[in-house]
Design a protein around this motif. Structure first.
Motif, PDB file in Angstrom:
ATOM      1  N   THR A 189      82.222  71.611 -66.823  1.00 46.06           N
ATOM      2  CA  THR A 189      82.169  72.925 -66.183  1.00 46.06           C
ATOM      3  C   THR A 189      82.317  74.071 -67.176  1.00 46.06           C
ATOM      4  O   THR A 189      81.869  75.186 -66.900  1.00 46.06           O
ATOM      5  CB  THR A 189      83.288  73.032 -65.126  1.00 46.06           C
ATOM      6  OG1 THR A 189      84.563  72.855 -65.764  1.00 46.06           O
ATOM      7  CG2 THR A 189      83.118  71.972 -64.057  1.00 46.06           C
ATOM      8  N   CYS A 242      83.012  75.935 -54.306  1.00 42.88           N
ATOM      9  CA  CYS A 242      82.326  75.012 -55.210  1.00 42.88           C
ATOM     10  C   CYS A 242      83.121  73.711 -55.256  1.00 42.88           C
ATOM     11  O   CYS A 242      84.343  73.735 -55.402  1.00 42.88           O
ATOM     12  CB  CYS A 242      82.238  75.603 -56.623  1.00 42.88           C
ATOM     13  SG  CYS A 242      81.145  77.025 -56.791  1.00 42.88           S
ATOM     14  N   ARG A 249      75.582  68.255 -60.293  1.00 43.50           N
ATOM     15  CA  ARG A 249      75.112  69.560 -59.817  1.00 43.50           C
ATOM     16  C   ARG A 249      76.280  70.489 -59.473  1.00 43.50           C
ATOM     17  O   ARG A 249      76.159  71.718 -59.573  1.00 43.50           O
ATOM     18  CB  ARG A 249      74.203  69.388 -58.603  1.00 43.50           C
ATOM     19  CG  ARG A 249      74.840  68.694 -57.422  1.00 43.50           C
ATOM     20  CD  ARG A 249      73.851  68.583 -56.261  1.00 43.50           C
ATOM     21  NE  ARG A 249      74.417  67.865 -55.136  1.00 43.50           N
ATOM     22  CZ  ARG A 249      74.345  66.551 -54.984  1.00 43.50           C
ATOM     23  NH1 ARG A 249      73.715  65.824 -55.894  1.00 43.50           N
ATOM     24  NH2 ARG A 249      74.890  65.961 -53.925  1.00 43.50           N
ATOM     25  N   GLN A 269      77.433  71.976 -62.812  1.00 40.85           N
ATOM     26  CA  GLN A 269      76.467  72.984 -63.256  1.00 40.85           C
ATOM     27  C   GLN A 269      76.608  74.275 -62.454  1.00 40.85           C
ATOM     28  O   GLN A 269      76.515  75.376 -63.015  1.00 40.85           O
ATOM     29  CB  GLN A 269      75.052  72.422 -63.137  1.00 40.85           C
ATOM     30  CG  GLN A 269      74.756  71.292 -64.098  1.00 40.85           C
ATOM     31  CD  GLN A 269      73.413  70.642 -63.852  1.00 40.85           C
ATOM     32  OE1 GLN A 269      72.988  70.476 -62.706  1.00 40.85           O
ATOM     33  NE2 GLN A 269      72.713  70.284 -64.912  1.00 40.85           N
ATOM     34  N   ALA A 270      76.838  74.143 -61.151  1.00 47.69           N
ATOM     35  CA  ALA A 270      77.013  75.342 -60.314  1.00 47.69           C
ATOM     36  C   ALA A 270      78.276  76.102 -60.702  1.00 47.69           C
ATOM     37  O   ALA A 270      78.284  77.338 -60.745  1.00 47.69           O
ATOM     38  CB  ALA A 270      77.060  74.930 -58.846  1.00 47.69           C
ATOM     39  N   ARG A 302      79.741  76.119 -63.679  1.00 45.69           N
ATOM     40  CA  ARG A 302      79.517  76.741 -64.991  1.00 45.69           C
ATOM     41  C   ARG A 302      78.708  78.031 -64.847  1.00 45.69           C
ATOM     42  O   ARG A 302      79.011  79.037 -65.505  1.00 45.69           O
ATOM     43  CB  ARG A 302      78.782  75.747 -65.895  1.00 45.69           C
ATOM     44  CG  ARG A 302      78.643  76.196 -67.330  1.00 45.69           C
ATOM     45  CD  ARG A 302      78.103  75.066 -68.179  1.00 45.69           C
ATOM     46  NE  ARG A 302      77.911  75.460 -69.559  1.00 45.69           N
ATOM     47  CZ  ARG A 302      77.491  74.646 -70.513  1.00 45.69           C
ATOM     48  NH1 ARG A 302      77.240  73.381 -70.231  1.00 45.69           N
ATOM     49  NH2 ARG A 302      77.337  75.074 -71.747  1.00 45.69           N
ATOM     50  N   THR A 303      77.697  78.002 -64.003  1.00 47.08           N
ATOM     51  CA  THR A 303      76.908  79.212 -63.764  1.00 47.08           C
ATOM     52  C   THR A 303      77.738  80.298 -63.092  1.00 47.08           C
ATOM     53  O   THR A 303      77.653  81.479 -63.454  1.00 47.08           O
ATOM     54  CB  THR A 303      75.681  78.873 -62.901  1.00 47.08           C
ATOM     55  OG1 THR A 303      74.898  77.873 -63.561  1.00 47.08           O
ATOM     56  CG2 THR A 303      74.831  80.099 -62.655  1.00 47.08           C
ATOM     57  N   LYS A 304      78.569  79.897 -62.129  1.00 41.15           N
ATOM     58  CA  LYS A 304      79.384  80.873 -61.400  1.00 41.15           C
ATOM     59  C   LYS A 304      80.436  81.511 -62.312  1.00 41.15           C
ATOM     60  O   LYS A 304      80.732  82.715 -62.185  1.00 41.15           O
ATOM     61  CB  LYS A 304      80.056  80.178 -60.214  1.00 41.15           C
ATOM     62  CG  LYS A 304      80.753  81.112 -59.242  1.00 41.15           C
ATOM     63  CD  LYS A 304      79.786  81.935 -58.440  1.00 41.15           C
ATOM     64  CE  LYS A 304      80.493  82.819 -57.416  1.00 41.15           C
ATOM     65  NZ  LYS A 304      81.065  82.012 -56.306  1.00 41.15           N
ATOM     66  N   ASP A 327      78.711  84.063 -64.351  1.00 42.61           N
ATOM     67  CA  ASP A 327      78.278  85.144 -63.467  1.00 42.61           C
ATOM     68  C   ASP A 327      79.435  86.110 -63.218  1.00 42.61           C
ATOM     69  O   ASP A 327      79.268  87.343 -63.268  1.00 42.61           O
ATOM     70  CB  ASP A 327      77.766  84.554 -62.158  1.00 42.61           C
ATOM     71  CG  ASP A 327      77.074  85.597 -61.296  1.00 42.61           C
ATOM     72  OD1 ASP A 327      76.815  86.719 -61.805  1.00 42.61           O
ATOM     73  OD2 ASP A 327      76.792  85.316 -60.117  1.00 42.61           O
ATOM     74  N   SER A 335      76.347  80.808 -72.633  1.00 44.49           N
ATOM     75  CA  SER A 335      75.111  81.276 -72.006  1.00 44.49           C
ATOM     76  C   SER A 335      75.093  80.870 -70.541  1.00 44.49           C
ATOM     77  O   SER A 335      75.587  79.808 -70.158  1.00 44.49           O
ATOM     78  CB  SER A 335      73.903  80.673 -72.730  1.00 44.49           C
ATOM     79  OG  SER A 335      73.953  79.261 -72.697  1.00 44.49           O
ATOM     80  N   ARG A 336      74.492  81.711 -69.734  1.00 43.48           N
ATOM     81  CA  ARG A 336      74.409  81.442 -68.302  1.00 43.48           C
ATOM     82  C   ARG A 336      73.114  80.698 -68.018  1.00 43.48           C
ATOM     83  O   ARG A 336      72.029  81.194 -68.300  1.00 43.48           O
ATOM     84  CB  ARG A 336      74.445  82.765 -67.526  1.00 43.48           C
ATOM     85  CG  ARG A 336      74.304  82.587 -66.026  1.00 43.48           C
ATOM     86  CD  ARG A 336      74.296  83.923 -65.336  1.00 43.48           C
ATOM     87  NE  ARG A 336      73.982  83.780 -63.914  1.00 43.48           N
ATOM     88  CZ  ARG A 336      73.830  84.788 -63.073  1.00 43.48           C
ATOM     89  NH1 ARG A 336      73.976  86.026 -63.518  1.00 43.48           N
ATOM     90  NH2 ARG A 336      73.549  84.583 -61.804  1.00 43.48           N
ATOM     91  N   GLU A 337      73.242  79.495 -67.453  1.00 42.30           N
ATOM     92  CA  GLU A 337      72.067  78.678 -67.192  1.00 42.30           C
ATOM     93  C   GLU A 337      71.423  79.078 -65.870  1.00 42.30           C
ATOM     94  O   GLU A 337      72.092  79.553 -64.971  1.00 42.30           O
ATOM     95  CB  GLU A 337      72.458  77.196 -67.155  1.00 42.30           C
ATOM     96  CG  GLU A 337      73.024  76.706 -68.483  1.00 42.30           C
ATOM     97  CD  GLU A 337      73.447  75.260 -68.420  1.00 42.30           C
ATOM     98  OE1 GLU A 337      73.362  74.663 -67.330  1.00 42.30           O
ATOM     99  OE2 GLU A 337      73.873  74.741 -69.454  1.00 42.30           O
TER     100      GLU A 337
END
Length: 585
Positions: A165, A249, A255, A258-259, A261-263, A266, A583-585
């Motif tokens: 994460t 989350c 998945r 990954q969600a 890590r993006t959040k 963000d 970096s934001r994926e």
């Protein structure tokens, strides 16, 4: 007197006086012209030089020779230990490199497989989790027609999922393709990437559906079985709390990591946006974790490390406002650990500025806040509202639809609530030729990966013994028939029958499943971990920085393949040298 004078003083050939010194040396008191060589007899010169040499030697005879001091016994041992340590290091590096190269070659060049006898029994395995993969790893597939059905075509090493994460480990480093596992079995195994939707226990068939995005339509078919192993695991439990599934989350699959890590990124980038309100920055940088088990604790520790070691350096303006809160309904976190490790974890979290809210029951979740009831020391409940930017729900398991459907068909399962009740041989109670392992089974143990793995290995031994039993019984039957046909060979055939019967008795004597607890590990941040390891008749509890390296080495050894171990180790080294990827994926 004249003789004494002659002994002391002599005239040289030129008439210069000479004086005899002590030891026989002769001193000349006259200066000789440089152009004229003194006419000393050669015998006298030789005698004079030898006499001086003896005198010089006698003068230093009492001085002992200088001998270099020998190192002490412990110094020699230390030097030898260091020398052998370097040699062992070199040999280990060479051996490890050779093993990795061989393992990679073996993975790319598997042996030829053969198709099993179609007349043998069909064994269907549902799922590719810890229990199912442990079963496949030790199962002799040549004894059965094995079919694997799972919507996930890889095995996931879930203990390191929290590290994915924050980018400390890449997600593909903890994934092992199922087809790679099956390709190294002696007999071919069929795999279908599909989801089992219904089990007909009477007809002994399974309905599976392929919901591939390429087709766009759901394709359903049936798979018959003679023996069935259910290892589908469990899904996330929301306990019926409103808003949990919509706004939280989870942390159970790739998945999900990954969600998260993006959040995270963000929330960070939004909080760093120009002219952002102060209250909004505090909300966005408040990360809430619900669940005080190993998953929730490890994720909270990884999250704190991510901000302290990476985000704080790259975005120092908002780093001080970052906050992590761990919410747990029980009186303390890590309830499966000893009291001293629980206290150590809580004190470590306090140092890391991770707030722990125990005895806090979440009642409602919105898109920006959590409403919860906190039980105070006096037993009174107080309602609180917690704003958040990221909410991770890491608590509880719920039954999957296929498990609920099967339980509704079996009257013996009507009183079971947490999963399929099984007996001491992991046979589903009230069913025929159906076994269950992992989180979907209720065998009296905690739903952990360690339990599921041991259950799968037990079933592999059980099925292998069952196949050997049938083979030996068939051989005994054939030998008995031969004994009746050819009585002349009775002694030899009887001896073979007795040998088969002895093997049969050993194989049939298989003990029921018993779980052996190896210990519990959890990472708590700041390069510290806690471990509660079984030791003889008790437990050995310890924590700290050294335990962190033990935690890493233990998880590294438990990875499924050498490929996973190499990738995880490289990810750790990469993150240590270059930092985590923001970096934001």
């Amino acid at each position: 007197m004249a003789s004494s004078s002659r002994a002391l003083t002599r005239l040289s050939a030129t008439g210069a006086p000479q004086k005899k010194l002590a030891g026989g040396a002769v001193a000349n008191f006259a200066t000789t012209s440089p152009a004229r060589k003194p006419a000393f007899p050669s015998a006298l010169i030789t005698r004079t030089r030898s006499t001086v040499s003896r005198q010089f030697t006698r003068g230093y005879a009492d001085v002992p020779p200088t001998v270099p001091a020998r190192p002490g016994k412990w110094s020699r041992r230390l030097r030898g230990t260091v020398r052998w340590s370097w040699r062992l290091t070199y040999l280990s590096l060479i051996g490890g490199t050779a093993y990795i190269i061989y393992d990679g070659y073996d993975a790319r060049h598997p042996e030829e497989q053969y198709n099993p006898d179609p007349h043998k029994k069909t064994l269907v395995i549902l799922g590719t989790g810890w229990g199912s993969v442990a079963l496949l790893k030790k199962l002799d597939t040549e004894n059965y027609n094995v079919v694997v059905v799972s919507p996930r075509n890889y095995f996931l090493f879930t203990p390191l999922l929290p590290s994915c994460t924050t980018g400390n480990i890449e997600h593909r480093s903890i994934m092992e393709p199922v087809r790679q596992i099956l390709r190294h079995k002696k007999a071919a195994v069929k795999y279908y990437e599909a989801e089992a939707t219904h089990i007909d226990a009477e007809r002994k068939v399974i309905k599976i559906s392929d919901s591939s995005e390429i087709k766009g339509v759901i394709n359903e078919t049936e798979v018959p079985y003679d023996m069935l192993v259910i290892g589908v695991g469990a899904e996330n439990a929301t306990f019926g709390i409103p808003g949990v599934r919509e706004h939280s989350c989870f942390l159970k699959e790739i998945r999900d990591a990954q969600a998260i890590r993006t959040k995270i990124m963000d929330c960070v980038e939004t909080a760093a946006f120009k002219d952002q309100a102060s209250d909004e920055i505090d909300r966005l940088l408040h990360m809430v974790v619900v669940g005080g088990g190993p998953t929730g604790v490890e994720f909270a520790g990884e999250l704190r490390d991510f901000f302290d070691e990476d985000i704080k350096k790259l975005i120092p303006d908002i780093a001080d406002r970052f906050k992590v809160t761990l919410v747990e309904a029980l009186p303390n976190v890590l309830p499966m650990f000893s009291k001293q490790l629980i206290d150590y974890t809580e004190s470590t979290f306090k140092e890391e500025h991770i707030e722990i809210k125990t005895k806090t029951m979440v009642k409602k979740v919105t898109d920006k806040t959590i409403e919860a009831d906190v039980t105070g020391p006096d037993g009174k409940k107080e309602k609180i509202t917690i704003p958040y930017g990221l909410l991770v729900w890491a608590t509880g398991n719920a039954l999957r639809p296929i498990v609920k459907d099967l339980m509704s068909q079996i009257p013996a399962q009507k009183d079971s609530r947490r999963g399929l009740a099984v007996n001491e041989y992991l046979v589903v109670q009230g069913a025929r030729d159906i076994w269950a392992v992992g989180d979907c089974a209720v065998a009296g143990y905690a739903p952990t990966a360690q339990v599921a793995s041991q259950e799968g290995a037990f079933l592999a031994r059980l099925f292998n013994n069952m196949a050997k039993t049938e083979s030996l019984e068939s051989e005994i039957h054939e030998l008995s028939s031969t004994l009746n046909i050819k009585p002349g060979n009775a002694a030899e055939v009887t001896q073979e029958i007795e040998g088969c019967e002895r093997q049969l008795r050993r194989i049939k004597d298989i003990k029921p499943f018993h779980y052996s607890h190896q210990g519990s590990l959890a990472y708590i941040g700041s390069d510290r971990a806690v471990a509660d390891v079984s030791w003889f008749n008790g437990n050995l509890a310890f924590g700290g920085n050294l335990t962190y390296y033990f935690w890493r080495s233990a998880y590294l050894s438990m990875c499924f393949s050498t490929r996973n171990r190499v990738l995880v180790a490289l990810d750790w080294v990469k993150a240590k040298i270059y930092g985590r990827d923001v970096s934001r994926e």
